[in-house]
Scaffold this motif. Structure first.
Motif, PDB file in Angstrom:
ATOM      1  N   LEU A 161      17.611 -16.864 -12.628  1.00 14.45           N
ATOM      2  CA  LEU A 161      16.218 -16.486 -12.798  1.00 14.45           C
ATOM      3  C   LEU A 161      15.599 -16.008 -11.488  1.00 14.45           C
ATOM      4  N   GLY A 162      15.788 -16.764 -10.401  1.00 19.42           N
ATOM      5  CA  GLY A 162      15.192 -16.390  -9.123  1.00 19.42           C
ATOM      6  C   GLY A 162      15.701 -15.053  -8.623  1.00 19.42           C
ATOM      7  N   THR A 163      16.993 -14.801  -8.782  1.00 14.25           N
ATOM      8  CA  THR A 163      17.571 -13.523  -8.362  1.00 14.25           C
ATOM      9  C   THR A 163      17.014 -12.384  -9.197  1.00 14.25           C
ATOM     10  N   THR A 164      16.858 -12.609 -10.486  1.00 21.43           N
ATOM     11  CA  THR A 164      16.313 -11.575 -11.373  1.00 21.43           C
ATOM     12  C   THR A 164      14.910 -11.173 -10.950  1.00 21.43           C
ATOM     13  N   VAL A 165      14.059 -12.159 -10.700  1.00 19.36           N
ATOM     14  CA  VAL A 165      12.677 -11.870 -10.314  1.00 19.36           C
ATOM     15  C   VAL A 165      12.632 -11.123  -8.985  1.00 19.36           C
ATOM     16  N   ALA A 166      13.513 -11.496  -8.052  1.00 23.38           N
ATOM     17  CA  ALA A 166      13.547 -10.820  -6.758  1.00 23.38           C
ATOM     18  C   ALA A 166      13.940  -9.353  -6.913  1.00 23.38           C
ATOM     19  N   ILE A 167      14.969  -9.095  -7.703  1.00 27.92           N
ATOM     20  CA  ILE A 167      15.409  -7.711  -7.926  1.00 27.92           C
ATOM     21  C   ILE A 167      14.327  -6.927  -8.649  1.00 27.92           C
ATOM     22  N   GLU A 168      13.684  -7.543  -9.630  1.00 26.31           N
ATOM     23  CA  GLU A 168      12.658  -6.867 -10.418  1.00 26.31           C
ATOM     24  C   GLU A 168      11.483  -6.424  -9.562  1.00 26.31           C
ATOM     25  N   PHE A 169      11.236  -7.163  -8.485  1.00 27.76           N
ATOM     26  CA  PHE A 169      10.105  -6.842  -7.603  1.00 27.76           C
ATOM     27  C   PHE A 169      10.247  -5.475  -6.937  1.00 27.76           C
ATOM     28  N   LEU A 170      11.453  -4.927  -6.900  1.00 28.29           N
ATOM     29  CA  LEU A 170      11.661  -3.641  -6.238  1.00 28.29           C
ATOM     30  C   LEU A 170      10.831  -2.535  -6.891  1.00 28.29           C
ATOM     31  N   GLY A 171      10.659  -2.584  -8.210  1.00 28.87           N
ATOM     32  CA  GLY A 171       9.889  -1.553  -8.906  1.00 28.87           C
ATOM     33  C   GLY A 171       8.459  -1.442  -8.395  1.00 28.87           C
ATOM     34  N   PRO A 172       7.673  -2.505  -8.462  1.00 22.90           N
ATOM     35  CA  PRO A 172       6.300  -2.452  -7.949  1.00 22.90           C
ATOM     36  C   PRO A 172       6.237  -2.189  -6.447  1.00 22.90           C
ATOM     37  N   LEU A 173       7.214  -2.703  -5.691  1.00 22.22           N
ATOM     38  CA  LEU A 173       7.210  -2.465  -4.252  1.00 22.22           C
ATOM     39  C   LEU A 173       7.323  -0.983  -3.930  1.00 22.22           C
ATOM     40  N   VAL A 174       8.281  -0.340  -4.573  1.00 24.59           N
ATOM     41  CA  VAL A 174       8.485   1.097  -4.325  1.00 24.59           C
ATOM     42  C   VAL A 174       7.270   1.889  -4.788  1.00 24.59           C
ATOM     43  N   LEU A 175       6.719   1.548  -5.945  1.00 23.24           N
ATOM     44  CA  LEU A 175       5.538   2.254  -6.457  1.00 23.24           C
ATOM     45  C   LEU A 175       4.366   2.107  -5.493  1.00 23.24           C
ATOM     46  N   ALA A 176       4.144   0.912  -4.991  1.00 19.33           N
ATOM     47  CA  ALA A 176       3.037   0.684  -4.064  1.00 19.33           C
ATOM     48  C   ALA A 176       3.216   1.512  -2.804  1.00 19.33           C
ATOM     49  N   VAL A 183       4.975   4.314  -2.442  1.00 17.15           N
ATOM     50  CA  VAL A 183       4.855   5.746  -2.732  1.00 17.15           C
ATOM     51  C   VAL A 183       3.391   6.158  -2.879  1.00 17.15           C
ATOM     52  N   LEU A 184       2.612   5.362  -3.590  1.00 22.99           N
ATOM     53  CA  LEU A 184       1.220   5.723  -3.831  1.00 22.99           C
ATOM     54  C   LEU A 184       0.336   5.509  -2.607  1.00 22.99           C
ATOM     55  N   SER A 185       0.691   4.551  -1.762  1.00 21.23           N
ATOM     56  CA  SER A 185      -0.145   4.310  -0.585  1.00 21.23           C
ATOM     57  C   SER A 185       0.158   5.315   0.528  1.00 21.23           C
ATOM     58  N   ARG A 186       1.409   5.795   0.590  1.00 20.31           N
ATOM     59  CA  ARG A 186       1.826   6.763   1.602  1.00 20.31           C
ATOM     60  C   ARG A 186       1.633   6.236   3.015  1.00 20.31           C
ATOM     61  N   ARG A 187       1.738   4.947   3.180  1.00 21.70           N
ATOM     62  CA  ARG A 187       1.644   4.345   4.505  1.00 21.70           C
ATOM     63  C   ARG A 187       3.052   4.083   5.035  1.00 21.70           C
ATOM     64  N   ARG A 188       3.289   4.427   6.295  1.00 20.31           N
ATOM     65  CA  ARG A 188       4.612   4.224   6.866  1.00 20.31           C
ATOM     66  C   ARG A 188       4.983   2.742   6.888  1.00 20.31           C
ATOM     67  N   ALA A 189       3.988   1.910   7.106  1.00 20.62           N
ATOM     68  CA  ALA A 189       4.258   0.469   7.140  1.00 20.62           C
ATOM     69  C   ALA A 189       4.811  -0.011   5.806  1.00 20.62           C
ATOM     70  N   ASP A 190       4.297   0.553   4.696  1.00 20.57           N
ATOM     71  CA  ASP A 190       4.782   0.141   3.381  1.00 20.57           C
ATOM     72  C   ASP A 190       6.238   0.555   3.169  1.00 20.57           C
ATOM     73  N   LEU A 191       6.622   1.696   3.728  1.00 15.54           N
ATOM     74  CA  LEU A 191       8.025   2.116   3.634  1.00 15.54           C
ATOM     75  C   LEU A 191       8.928   1.126   4.364  1.00 15.54           C
ATOM     76  N   LEU A 192       8.435   0.591   5.465  1.00 13.78           N
ATOM     77  CA  LEU A 192       9.201  -0.411   6.200  1.00 13.78           C
ATOM     78  C   LEU A 192       9.344  -1.693   5.385  1.00 13.78           C
ATOM     79  N   TRP A 193       8.256  -2.073   4.680  1.00  9.84           N
ATOM     80  CA  TRP A 193       8.331  -3.264   3.829  1.00  9.84           C
ATOM     81  C   TRP A 193       9.340  -3.066   2.704  1.00  9.84           C
ATOM     82  N   VAL A 194       9.337  -1.876   2.105  1.00 13.55           N
ATOM     83  CA  VAL A 194      10.309  -1.593   1.054  1.00 13.55           C
ATOM     84  C   VAL A 194      11.724  -1.642   1.622  1.00 13.55           C
ATOM     85  N   GLY A 195      11.885  -1.129   2.846  1.00 12.79           N
ATOM     86  CA  GLY A 195      13.198  -1.204   3.487  1.00 12.79           C
ATOM     87  C   GLY A 195      13.661  -2.643   3.648  1.00 12.79           C
ATOM     88  N   LEU A 196      12.729  -3.526   3.998  1.00  6.97           N
ATOM     89  CA  LEU A 196      13.066  -4.943   4.112  1.00  6.97           C
ATOM     90  C   LEU A 196      13.527  -5.505   2.777  1.00  6.97           C
TER      91      LEU A 196
END
Length: 310
Positions: A97-112, A114-127
């Motif tokens: 369950l914990g692994t599933t939720v962690a992987i699932e979080f990638l969708g909203p992270l990437v969307l956030a 892309v829409l914010s267009r902040r370089r810092a957010d790209l770094l967070w997605v990279g993390l």
């Protein structure tokens, strides 16, 4: 769907959000047990159908007053919600369950990001992707040997989660109040009929299974939905989103305590990376006015920066 109010009692709001996260993950834990008997699609249909009935009775949306625009938004929201929940339950039937939720979080992270267009957010997605790489290394080394199908299902759940954020934002603008959610859940249940109705039939003949289905719907939809709506009236969206980043932590704990799903060092680091990325993206995005989209979904309320398909 409701106006955010930064006032109120923060302590009460924190308790509500923690309660919501806990309720969601206990609902998912119950669903894991049901999957063995009904299959993932059967559990998805049963949960959505029960939640839809409850919310339709409580909310009683005035659907007769809706036009083409409202119905288009609601139907799109319902379809993407059905897909998100179906993929999520298919995933938790195969990987922890914990692994599933962690992987699932990638969708909203990437969307956030892309829409914010902040370089810092790209770094967070990279993390966050570094965290997913750790899961891959852990699987290759044989420590966890994650089911590839489960990983794909979790990734698809994240993709549909991003889609539901966009569709839900449209519903929140097109339909006042919570009637749009109630109707969308009904659409979701109807969409699941061909895939899950037959698998869910044993619930009609076994009161134990039906009771578990009701509990899953209440814990995974009705209770957290109510708690999160109340919390949103008391704290700013930034605080709300950051606190919902606790979900992977709660998922890991519930998986360990209820499902006896142990998590190794690398998966724990992966979950931690996703939590850090979620909190960082949420905090950064909330500082840019007009770049957030808040929606309510089956079982959980979300903000553009990630916070279920459950």
């Amino acid at each position: 769907m409701i106006e955010v109010n930064g006032g109120g009692r923060p302590g009460t709001a924190v308790a509500m959000i923690v309660g919501s996260c806990t309720s969601l993950q206990f609902g998912a834990a119950l669903a894991v047990g049901l999957i063995d008997e009904l299959g993932s699609w059967g559990v998805t249909f049963l949960r959505l159908a029960i939640a839809a009935v409850v919310l339709m009775i409580v909310v009683r949306p005035r659907i007769g007053r809706w036009g083409r625009g409202e119905w288009t938004a609601v139907v799109a929201f319902g379809l993407v919600t059905a897909a998100m929940n179906g993929c999520f339950y298919a995933a938790i039937g195969r990987i922890p369950l914990g692994t599933t939720v962690a992987i699932e979080f990638l969708g909203p992270l990437v969307l956030a990001a892309v829409l914010s267009r902040r370089r810092a957010d790209l770094l967070w997605v990279g993390l966050a992707f570094v965290g997913m790489a750790l899961l891959g290394v852990d699987s290759i080394l044989g420590a966890s040997s994650l089911d590839p199908v489960g990983i794909v299902c979790a990734l698809l759940a994240g993709l549909f989660w991003a889609g539901y954020i966009l569709a839900g934002a449209r519903v929140s603008k097109a339909v006042p109040g919570t009637g749009g959610l109630a109707a969308a859940l009904t659409v979701s249940a109807v969409a699941m009929l061909p895939l899950g109705a037959h698998q869910a039939m044993p619930a009609l003949h076994d009161w134990r299974i039906l009771a578990l289905g009701v509990a899953t719907a209440l814990l995974g939809s009705v209770i957290p939905y109510s708690l999160e709506l109340s919390a949103l009236r008391r704290v700013p969206e930034r605080v709300f989103g950051v606190l919902l980043s606790l979900e992977p932590v709660v998922a890991v704990l519930v998986g360990l305590l209820v499902l006896h799903q142990r998590i190794g060092l690398l998966p724990a680091l992966a979950v931690g990376a996703v939590i850090a990325a979620s909190a960082g993206t949420t905090s950064g995005t909330s500082r840019s006015e007009g770049r957030e989209a808040r929606v309510d979904v089956p079982g959980q309320t979300r903000v553009l920066a990630p916070s279920q398909p459950s």
